[in-house]
Design a protein around this motif. Structure first.
Motif, PDB file in Angstrom:
ATOM      1  N   ASN A  24       0.826  -1.206   0.000  1.00 28.95           N
ATOM      2  CA  ASN A  24       0.000   0.000   0.000  1.00 28.95           C
ATOM      3  C   ASN A  24       0.863   1.259   0.000  1.00 28.95           C
ATOM      4  O   ASN A  24       1.979   1.255   0.519  1.00 28.95           O
ATOM      5  CB  ASN A  24      -0.920   0.008   1.218  1.00 28.95           C
ATOM      6  CG  ASN A  24      -1.869  -1.161   1.203  1.00 28.95           C
ATOM      7  OD1 ASN A  24      -2.461  -1.471   0.175  1.00 28.95           O
ATOM      8  ND2 ASN A  24      -2.000  -1.840   2.333  1.00 28.95           N
ATOM      9  N   GLU A  25       0.320   2.349  -0.561  1.00 30.43           N
ATOM     10  CA  GLU A  25       1.022   3.629  -0.560  1.00 30.43           C
ATOM     11  C   GLU A  25       0.773   4.362   0.748  1.00 30.43           C
ATOM     12  O   GLU A  25      -0.355   4.389   1.255  1.00 30.43           O
ATOM     13  CB  GLU A  25       0.554   4.501  -1.722  1.00 30.43           C
ATOM     14  CG  GLU A  25       1.034   4.042  -3.067  1.00 30.43           C
ATOM     15  CD  GLU A  25       0.722   5.056  -4.142  1.00 30.43           C
ATOM     16  OE1 GLU A  25      -0.413   5.592  -4.174  1.00 30.43           O
ATOM     17  OE2 GLU A  25       1.610   5.314  -4.971  1.00 30.43           O
ATOM     18  N   GLY A  26       1.836   4.962   1.275  1.00 27.19           N
ATOM     19  CA  GLY A  26       1.725   5.727   2.514  1.00 27.19           C
ATOM     20  C   GLY A  26       3.087   5.937   3.131  1.00 27.19           C
ATOM     21  O   GLY A  26       4.119   5.699   2.501  1.00 27.19           O
ATOM     22  N   ILE A  27       3.082   6.384   4.381  1.00 26.99           N
ATOM     23  CA  ILE A  27       4.344   6.593   5.087  1.00 26.99           C
ATOM     24  C   ILE A  27       4.369   5.743   6.353  1.00 26.99           C
ATOM     25  O   ILE A  27       3.329   5.349   6.884  1.00 26.99           O
ATOM     26  CB  ILE A  27       4.597   8.079   5.430  1.00 26.99           C
ATOM     27  CG1 ILE A  27       3.565   8.605   6.438  1.00 26.99           C
ATOM     28  CG2 ILE A  27       4.633   8.924   4.161  1.00 26.99           C
ATOM     29  CD1 ILE A  27       3.906   9.986   6.993  1.00 26.99           C
ATOM     30  N   TYR A  28       5.566   5.498   6.803  1.00 29.99           N
ATOM     31  CA  TYR A  28       5.793   4.769   8.047  1.00 29.99           C
ATOM     32  C   TYR A  28       6.350   5.753   9.067  1.00 29.99           C
ATOM     33  O   TYR A  28       7.287   6.501   8.769  1.00 29.99           O
ATOM     34  CB  TYR A  28       6.807   3.652   7.832  1.00 29.99           C
ATOM     35  CG  TYR A  28       6.328   2.556   6.913  1.00 29.99           C
ATOM     36  CD1 TYR A  28       5.694   1.430   7.420  1.00 29.99           C
ATOM     37  CD2 TYR A  28       6.530   2.648   5.537  1.00 29.99           C
ATOM     38  CE1 TYR A  28       5.262   0.422   6.573  1.00 29.99           C
ATOM     39  CE2 TYR A  28       6.105   1.639   4.683  1.00 29.99           C
ATOM     40  CZ  TYR A  28       5.472   0.524   5.213  1.00 29.99           C
ATOM     41  OH  TYR A  28       5.053  -0.480   4.374  1.00 29.99           O
TER      42      TYR A  28
END
Length: 148
Positions: free
Chosen positions: A43-47
């Motif tokens: 999935n696209e996103g940030i950690y």
């Protein structure tokens, strides 16, 4: 040099983390490979750091290194990453810690892709994933531009 948390912050950290998250971030532990939340997240996103909430890595820089842990070619903000010598377990490695919370995140190796060959091998238990569609709602709206 490691930061020293105040007693209240320490207790809050201990209460807010699962046993595995605490073991990894506070006791320099390692979770099992291929049996962790984000090793194959597509999935696209940030950690973000599970302790401080500071942004650490983007899914845009994540790749499958075949090691069983999330791997990244770079950090969102290099100032939030601290590298330290780790000679535990009879090896010489570069430990990766978060600057703000001093959380143990994982290790840095130089066997990755691209010109830098950097592979940040990070424990899922040290991370919280914020999907692209939730960035604004979660207070990370400034990072939406990464996905434009």
């Amino acid at each position: 040099m490691r930061k020293h948390w105040a007693a209240k912050e320490f207790e809050d950290t201990k209460k807010n983390l699962t046993d595995m998250q605490y073991y990894v971030t506070q006791e320099q532990g390692t979770e099992p490979p291929f049996q962790n939340e984000f090793w194959n997240n597509a999935n696209e996103g940030i950690y973000v750091d599970i302790v401080s909430g500071k942004p650490l890595f983007s899914s845009l820089d994540q790749y499958d290194a075949g090691c069983g842990w999330p791997s990244f070619t770079k950090a969102i903000d290099a100032k939030e990453i601290v590298e330290e010598l780790d000679t535990s377990h009879g090896m010489v490695r570069t430990e990766v810690r978060s600057n703000t919370a001093d959380s143990h995140l994982g290790h840095l190796f130089y066997d990755g892709p691209g010109p830098t060959r950097m592979r940040f091998c990070i424990n899922s238990a040290a991370l919280r994933f914020i999907p692209k569609e939730d960035l604004e709602k979660e207070g990370y709206g400034e990072y939406i531009k990464l996905f434009s």
